[in-house]
Design a protein around this motif. Sequence first.
Motif, short mmCIF file in Angstrom:
data_model
loop_
_atom_site.label_atom_id
_atom_site.label_comp_id
_atom_site.label_asym_id
_atom_site.label_seq_id
_atom_site.Cartn_x
_atom_site.Cartn_y
_atom_site.Cartn_z
N ALA A 172 0.95 -1.21 0.08
CA ALA A 172 0.13 0.14 0.00
C ALA A 172 0.92 1.30 0.33
CB ALA A 172 -1.03 0.33 1.01
N LEU A 173 1.96 1.15 0.83
CA LEU A 173 2.76 2.42 0.66
C LEU A 173 3.48 2.23 -0.52
CD1 LEU A 173 4.15 4.64 2.51
CD2 LEU A 173 6.41 2.81 2.96
N ILE A 174 3.90 2.11 -1.32
CA ILE A 174 4.74 1.50 -2.73
C ILE A 174 3.20 2.01 -3.12
CG2 ILE A 174 5.96 0.40 -4.49
CD1 ILE A 174 6.96 -1.44 -2.37
N LEU A 179 -4.86 -1.32 -6.31
CA LEU A 179 -4.20 0.57 -6.18
C LEU A 179 -5.00 0.71 -6.45
CD1 LEU A 179 -1.35 -1.64 -8.55
CD2 LEU A 179 -1.76 -0.68 -6.29
N ALA A 180 -6.07 0.82 -7.31
CA ALA A 180 -6.86 2.51 -7.09
C ALA A 180 -7.84 2.82 -6.07
CB ALA A 180 -7.93 1.62 -7.55
N ASN A 181 -7.94 2.19 -4.88
CA ASN A 181 -7.68 2.15 -3.53
C ASN A 181 -7.09 1.30 -2.55
OD1 ASN A 181 -8.63 3.88 -1.03
ND2 ASN A 181 -10.09 2.97 -1.50
N PRO A 182 -5.57 2.04 -2.59
CA PRO A 182 -4.65 1.24 -2.13
C PRO A 182 -4.59 1.26 -0.48
CG PRO A 182 -3.85 2.74 -2.78
CD PRO A 182 -5.17 2.97 -3.27
N VAL A 219 -5.20 -3.99 -0.58
CA VAL A 219 -3.63 -5.24 -1.06
C VAL A 219 -3.72 -6.52 -0.18
CG1 VAL A 219 -1.34 -4.24 -1.11
CG2 VAL A 219 -2.65 -2.40 -1.44
N THR A 220 -3.96 -6.62 0.81
CA THR A 220 -3.82 -7.61 1.73
C THR A 220 -5.08 -8.57 0.97
OG1 THR A 220 -3.25 -6.91 3.77
CG2 THR A 220 -3.98 -9.04 3.74
#
Length: 391
Positions: A171-173, A316-319, A324-325
């Motif tokens: 998510a950070l990336i 990724l559209a809403n990370p 993401v998990t």
Amino acid sequence: MPLTPSLAHPRRSFPLVNAIFAVVALYLFLCAINVMGSGLKGVGKQSDWLEMIIAQGHNPLFALFGAVLVTSIVQSSSFTTSLIITLVAAGQMPIETAVFAVMGANIGTSVTGLIVSLGTMRIRRQFRRAYAAALLHAVPNILTVLILFPIEWITSALSKNGMGILANVAALIAGSLGFDEVTKPTNPIKVITKPVVSFLQSMTEWFGGGPSIVSSVSLSILGLLLLFFALIFLVKNLKGAVLSRLEGLFSTVFFRNDFVAWLSGIFSTISVQSSSVTTSLMVPIVGAGAVKLKRAFPFMLGANIGTTVTGLIAALANPTSAAVTVAIAHILFNCSDNLIWYPLRKIPIRISKAYSSLASRSKKWAFIFLAVVFVVIPAIGLIITEVFIYN
């Protein structure tokens, strides 16, 4: 002196004409899948029952059976998985439940290939091969869930242990790269079939007095009828000279060996963003004899990996960490499917061959499998788990 049979009844072959008709039939086949899918999704969008079924409570079994049922209806694991990830990102569904829903989506997506195989029922040999190819997508997914579901339920291996850190890093990336508004790549299949889908949708809405359950159901029925027509037309024109050339192309390019077939499954599914389309397309091709069953299996496994890309894009559209998990859990689940069943490929292949032989001898078994696995068991499971276990 009597004429020889070949002179008395000359049989002309027009491979170019057959090839053109086969391409037209293929286009209609792809249109039919999207028309049917558009209609079924329209049925769901007329109410909020899709979200209600999938996001109901914290019941792992309910999530599993609900996702099987929903994916069977909309015929798209990409749609269901994206919906699951969206619900998780919005905080409407816990990660623990979402992982089980993803498992159910992997089972439900195989229903499209099984429906497609029914279009070859007129010819027993073709149906046996086509139905076996469809089962090659369904059987490994079902067996994988039977193995991993209890493990995940007991250990939370995918949803908790070790996944949190990985999800946070992802998510950070994603956020640092500016993926907060990821644009979903264009689906070429939807682009080329859009004129037909839009026309039939407009026609059904006009007769139905606008968007409604009736117009959506009518669109679904039109898609199903078009699907069977296209399949009959496709198989008929794949025979003879066209089939012999097709076999040569597949054996030397796309299905030269298991690894190439596996890569073909991955990249073709990524390109069209739908494992339902790519695996269903394999069904009549295997039924016509252009691809051997043992080569179709790694293609199906590759398609399972390729379909995870859509869920990753949705995440990724809403990370958020949770979204993401779930996307990563989907990838790991489908990779586990590959790692388990390719070394043990004789098991799903033999099961598929055995049941397809039974179904080819008595067609009722084909319908029984569809009804029991994708409707009866999920429906009964939803009732039992919610009323008697978690109530």
